[in-house]
Design an enzyme around this catalytic site. Structure first.
Site, mmCIF file in Angstrom:
data_model
loop_
_atom_site.group_PDB
_atom_site.id
_atom_site.type_symbol
_atom_site.label_atom_id
_atom_site.label_comp_id
_atom_site.label_asym_id
_atom_site.label_seq_id
_atom_site.Cartn_x
_atom_site.Cartn_y
_atom_site.Cartn_z
ATOM 1 N N HIS A 116 0.872 -1.197 0.000
ATOM 2 C CA HIS A 116 0.000 0.000 0.000
ATOM 3 C C HIS A 116 0.897 1.231 0.000
ATOM 4 O O HIS A 116 1.462 1.599 1.028
ATOM 5 C CB HIS A 116 -0.912 0.004 1.234
ATOM 6 C CG HIS A 116 -1.907 1.128 1.239
ATOM 7 N ND1 HIS A 116 -3.225 0.950 1.607
ATOM 8 C CD2 HIS A 116 -1.796 2.444 0.930
ATOM 9 C CE1 HIS A 116 -3.872 2.104 1.524
ATOM 10 N NE2 HIS A 116 -3.030 3.023 1.120
ATOM 11 N N HIS A 170 1.538 5.364 -1.726
ATOM 12 C CA HIS A 170 1.170 6.536 -2.533
ATOM 13 C C HIS A 170 2.449 7.157 -3.075
ATOM 14 O O HIS A 170 3.256 7.682 -2.305
ATOM 15 C CB HIS A 170 0.413 7.559 -1.684
ATOM 16 C CG HIS A 170 -0.860 7.018 -1.115
ATOM 17 N ND1 HIS A 170 -2.059 7.054 -1.797
ATOM 18 C CD2 HIS A 170 -1.115 6.375 0.052
ATOM 19 C CE1 HIS A 170 -2.999 6.475 -1.062
ATOM 20 N NE2 HIS A 170 -2.450 6.044 0.062
ATOM 21 N N ARG A 214 2.255 9.434 -5.667
ATOM 22 C CA ARG A 214 1.878 10.709 -6.293
ATOM 23 C C ARG A 214 2.354 10.715 -7.752
ATOM 24 O O ARG A 214 2.569 9.667 -8.351
ATOM 25 C CB ARG A 214 2.426 11.911 -5.495
ATOM 26 C CG ARG A 214 2.186 11.845 -3.979
ATOM 27 C CD ARG A 214 0.727 11.645 -3.593
ATOM 28 N NE ARG A 214 0.526 11.828 -2.151
ATOM 29 C CZ ARG A 214 -0.506 11.340 -1.475
ATOM 30 N NH1 ARG A 214 -1.425 10.596 -2.088
ATOM 31 N NH2 ARG A 214 -0.643 11.574 -0.189
ATOM 32 N N ASN A 263 -5.100 7.182 -6.241
ATOM 33 C CA ASN A 263 -5.871 8.398 -5.892
ATOM 34 C C ASN A 263 -5.120 9.670 -6.267
ATOM 35 O O ASN A 263 -4.846 10.525 -5.440
ATOM 36 C CB ASN A 263 -6.250 8.400 -4.401
ATOM 37 C CG ASN A 263 -5.056 8.400 -3.467
ATOM 38 O OD1 ASN A 263 -3.993 7.899 -3.818
ATOM 39 N ND2 ASN A 263 -5.224 8.959 -2.285
ATOM 40 N N LYS A 300 -9.156 -0.411 -6.452
ATOM 41 C CA LYS A 300 -9.273 0.219 -5.134
ATOM 42 C C LYS A 300 -10.659 0.843 -4.955
ATOM 43 O O LYS A 300 -11.110 1.622 -5.782
ATOM 44 C CB LYS A 300 -8.201 1.314 -5.007
ATOM 45 C CG LYS A 300 -8.173 2.035 -3.666
ATOM 46 C CD LYS A 300 -7.743 1.116 -2.534
ATOM 47 C CE LYS A 300 -7.885 1.791 -1.183
ATOM 48 N NZ LYS A 300 -6.718 2.583 -0.805
ATOM 49 N N HIS A 310 -10.623 1.033 1.192
ATOM 50 C CA HIS A 310 -10.511 2.023 2.271
ATOM 51 C C HIS A 310 -11.797 1.863 3.080
ATOM 52 O O HIS A 310 -12.850 2.350 2.680
ATOM 53 C CB HIS A 310 -10.353 3.451 1.741
ATOM 54 C CG HIS A 310 -10.229 4.448 2.850
ATOM 55 N ND1 HIS A 310 -9.042 5.061 3.195
ATOM 56 C CD2 HIS A 310 -11.134 4.883 3.758
ATOM 57 C CE1 HIS A 310 -9.226 5.836 4.249
ATOM 58 N NE2 HIS A 310 -10.498 5.763 4.610
ATOM 59 N N HIS A 337 -4.988 -0.667 5.631
ATOM 60 C CA HIS A 337 -4.619 0.131 6.812
ATOM 61 C C HIS A 337 -5.612 0.002 7.979
ATOM 62 O O HIS A 337 -6.208 0.979 8.398
ATOM 63 C CB HIS A 337 -4.387 1.596 6.437
ATOM 64 C CG HIS A 337 -5.432 2.258 5.576
ATOM 65 N ND1 HIS A 337 -6.777 2.099 5.752
ATOM 66 C CD2 HIS A 337 -5.292 3.116 4.530
ATOM 67 C CE1 HIS A 337 -7.413 2.826 4.851
ATOM 68 N NE2 HIS A 337 -6.545 3.450 4.099
ATOM 69 N N LEU A 383 -5.787 9.096 7.723
ATOM 70 C CA LEU A 383 -7.060 8.370 7.722
ATOM 71 C C LEU A 383 -6.790 6.908 7.385
ATOM 72 O O LEU A 383 -5.943 6.648 6.525
ATOM 73 C CB LEU A 383 -8.028 8.996 6.713
ATOM 74 C CG LEU A 383 -8.587 10.353 7.166
ATOM 75 C CD1 LEU A 383 -9.313 11.044 6.023
ATOM 76 C CD2 LEU A 383 -9.512 10.197 8.374
ATOM 77 N N ASP A 443 1.095 2.529 3.575
ATOM 78 C CA ASP A 443 0.239 3.697 3.361
ATOM 79 C C ASP A 443 1.059 4.980 3.487
ATOM 80 O O ASP A 443 0.560 5.998 3.964
ATOM 81 C CB ASP A 443 -0.949 3.708 4.336
ATOM 82 C CG ASP A 443 -1.989 4.766 3.964
ATOM 83 O OD1 ASP A 443 -2.018 5.185 2.787
ATOM 84 O OD2 ASP A 443 -2.756 5.180 4.845
ATOM 85 N N ALA A 487 -4.882 14.674 5.185
ATOM 86 C CA ALA A 487 -4.580 13.422 5.892
ATOM 87 C C ALA A 487 -3.499 12.655 5.160
ATOM 88 O O ALA A 487 -3.562 12.500 3.940
ATOM 89 C CB ALA A 487 -5.835 12.571 5.985
HETATM 90 N N1 LIG Z 1 -4.007 7.592 4.540
HETATM 91 C C1 LIG Z 1 -4.155 8.878 4.412
HETATM 92 O O1 LIG Z 1 -4.360 9.570 5.415
HETATM 93 N N2 LIG Z 1 -4.085 9.500 3.205
HETATM 94 C C2 LIG Z 1 -3.933 8.869 1.926
HETATM 95 C C3 LIG Z 1 -5.212 8.282 1.425
HETATM 96 C C4 LIG Z 1 -5.602 6.975 2.083
HETATM 97 O O2 LIG Z 1 -4.856 5.997 2.015
HETATM 98 O O3 LIG Z 1 -6.679 6.892 2.688
HETATM 99 C C5 LIG Z 1 -3.411 9.898 0.926
HETATM 100 O O4 LIG Z 1 -3.469 9.651 -0.282
HETATM 101 O O5 LIG Z 1 -2.907 10.954 1.349
HETATM 102 ZN ZN LIG Z 2 -3.431 4.979 1.432
HETATM 103 ZN ZN LIG Z 3 -7.102 4.860 2.614
#
Ligand SMILES: NC(=O)N[C@@H](CC(=O)O)C(=O)O
Ligand SMILES: [Zn+2]
Ligand SMILES: [Zn+2]
Length: 343
Positions: A12, A14, A16, A40, A98, A135, A173, A218, A246, A262
Site C-alpha cells: 500500500h 502513494h 503521487r 488516488n 481500489k 478504504h 490500513h 485516515l 500507506d 490526511a
Molecule cells: N491515509 C491517508 O491519510 N491518506 C492517503 C489516502 C488513504 O490511504 O486513505 C493519501 O493519499 O494521502
Molecule cells: Zn493509502
Molecule cells: Zn485509505
C-alpha cells in the site's frame, strides 16, 4: 546485531505523480522490490490506459540500477465498467482495484457513492480474480470518526463477503481491534494491511502538546488498546496480516494549515520502523513473514528471491525531505531510529 530478511514488498503506497516521483521512488526502491501503487491522483487513475501511462512515468523516474516494480491499481468509480476490469486484467500490469467510498479520504471525491449499484463490476472482479482493496470507512456524518471503520465492516464489508464469496479483498490500513477480530474470523480470501504509524502511535500522538498535523491520517489514529490489538495481529504469524505502509506524502504547507490534509510519510524508514515495533515486543522472528511472505502469498505472486540486511545502527531521521518544489516532514522527523537498512 544484524537481521537478514527476504526482500519485502509494500502492499500500500502513494507515489503521487509529476516532479515529486523522483524524490519519492528512491526511498521505496532501496528496500522494497514491489509496491501496490494507489490510484488516488488528481484526476484519479480510472482506466487501464491511465494506469499504464502512470506506470511508465514511475519507471522513468526509477533510479538506475534499482529493479523496483510498480504494481498498478485502478480507482473504482460509479462509472467503472466490467469491460474496463477485463482490460485491466489483460494488461498484465494491474494487480488490484481500489474502493474509496466517495469522500472518505484524500482524493476520494470520485469514489463510489453506492456499493450496491456496483455489483456488475464486483462480479467482474471476482471472475477475473483481481483483488478489491478497500478504504474501509463509512462517510456517514452521523457516525463518529473513531467508529467509521467498525461501522464500515458491519454495514458494507459483511454484506460484500456474503454476496461475493470468492472475491479477494484487502481491508487496507486497519486501525481497530474490531477490524483485527473481523479479519481473523473471515474466510481466507480476506486479508488486511497494517501501517507502521498505526503500530507506533495512538491518538495521543495527534492531540497532545498541541495538535500534531503530521500525525493526522485516515483512518485516524485510535486508542492504545487498538494499537495493542494491531501489534498482536502483526506478530501473530497469521498470513491474513501483512505490510502496507500507506506512506502518503503531502507538502509541509498542506499539512500545517487550517484544514490540513490526511496522510503520513514513512517510506524513508518503513522497514526499520516495523523492525523497531517487532523488536519492542520481542517478536523479531515473526518480522520476515509479515514483511515478505504473507503479501505475495495473498496476491498469488512469487516471494522475492533476494534478501536485505538490517543493522542495529541508530541514525537520525532528517527534519525534512525534498518534495518537488516543496518539502515534506517525514514520520519521526529529527528523532533516532534504531535499525538501518544496509546499503
Ligand atoms: N491515509 C491517508 O491519510 N491518506 C492517503 C489516502 C488513504 O490511504 O486513505 C493519501 O493519499 O494521502
Ligand atoms: Zn493509502
Ligand atoms: Zn485509505
Amino acid at each position: 546485531m544484524t537481521l537478514q530478511l527476504t526482500r519485502p514488498d509494500d502492499w500500500h503506497l502513494h507515489l503521487r505523480d509529476g516532479k515529486v516521483l523522483a524524490d519519492l521512488i528512491p526511498a521505496t526502491a532501496r528496500c522494497f522490490a514491489r509496491a501496490i501503487i494507489m490510484p488516488n491522483l488528481r484526476p484519479p487513475i480510472t482506466s487501464t490506459g491511465q494506469a499504464l501511462a502512470y506506470r511508465e512515468r514511475i519507471l522513468a523516474a526509477r533510479p538506475q540500477g534499482l529493479a523496483f516494480e510498480p504494481l498498478m491499481t485502478l480507482y473504482l468509480t460509479d462509472n467503472t465498467t466490467p469491460e474496463e476490469i477485463a482490460r485491466a486484467r489483460d494488461s498484465g500490469h494491474i494487480y488490484a482495484v481500489k474502493l474509496y467510498p466517495a469522500g472518505a479520504t484524500t482524493n476520494a471525491d470520485s469514489g463510489v457513492t453506492n456499493l450496491r449499484q456496483r455489483y456488475a463490476v464486483l462480479e467482474a472482479l471476482q471472475e477475473q480474480g483481481l483483488p478489491l482493496l478497500v478504504h474501509g470507512e463509512v462517510t456517514d456524518p452521523n457516525v463518529d470518526i473513531f467508529d467509521r471503520e467498525q461501522v464500515f465492516i458491519e454495514r458494507h464489508l459483511i454484506p460484500l463477503l456474503r454476496d461475493f464469496p470468492a472475491l479477494r479483498i484487502v481491508l487496507e490500513h486497519i486501525t481497530t481491534g474490531e477490524a483485527v477480530d473481523f479479519i481473523k474470523g473471515a474466510p481466507k480470501n480476506i486479508a488486511a494491511t497494517i501501517t507502521p504509524h498505526h503500530l507506533l502511535l495512538n491518538r495521543n500522538a495527534m492531540l497532545t502538546g498541541g495538535i500534531q498535523p503530521h500525525h493526522y491520517c485516515l483512518p485516524v489514529l485510535k486508542r492504545e488498546k487498538h494499537r495493542q490489538a494491531l501489534i498482536a495481529a502483526a506478530i501473530s504469524g497469521n498470513p491474513k496480516f501483512f505490510l502496507g505502509t500507506d506512506s502518503a506524502p503531502h507538502a509541509k504547507t498542506a499539512k500545517e494549515t487550517a484544514c490540513g490534509c490526511a496522510g503520513i510519510y514513512s517510506s524513508h524508514a518503513a522497514l526499520e520502523l516495523y523492525a523497531e515495533i517487532f523488536e519492542g515486543v520481542g517478536a523479531l522472528e515473526k518480522l520476515e513473514a509479515f514483511t515478505s511472505f504473507h503479501g505475495p502469498d495473498f496476491y498469488g505472486l512469487p516471494r522475492n528471491q533476494e534478501t536485505v540486511t538490517l543493522l542495529k545502527t541508530p541514525w537520525r531521521v532528517p527534519e525534512k525531505l525534498p518534495f518537488g518544489d516543496q518539502i515534506l516532514i517525514p514520520l519521526r522527523a529529527g528523532t533516532t531510529v534504531a535499525w538501518r537498512l544496509a546499503e
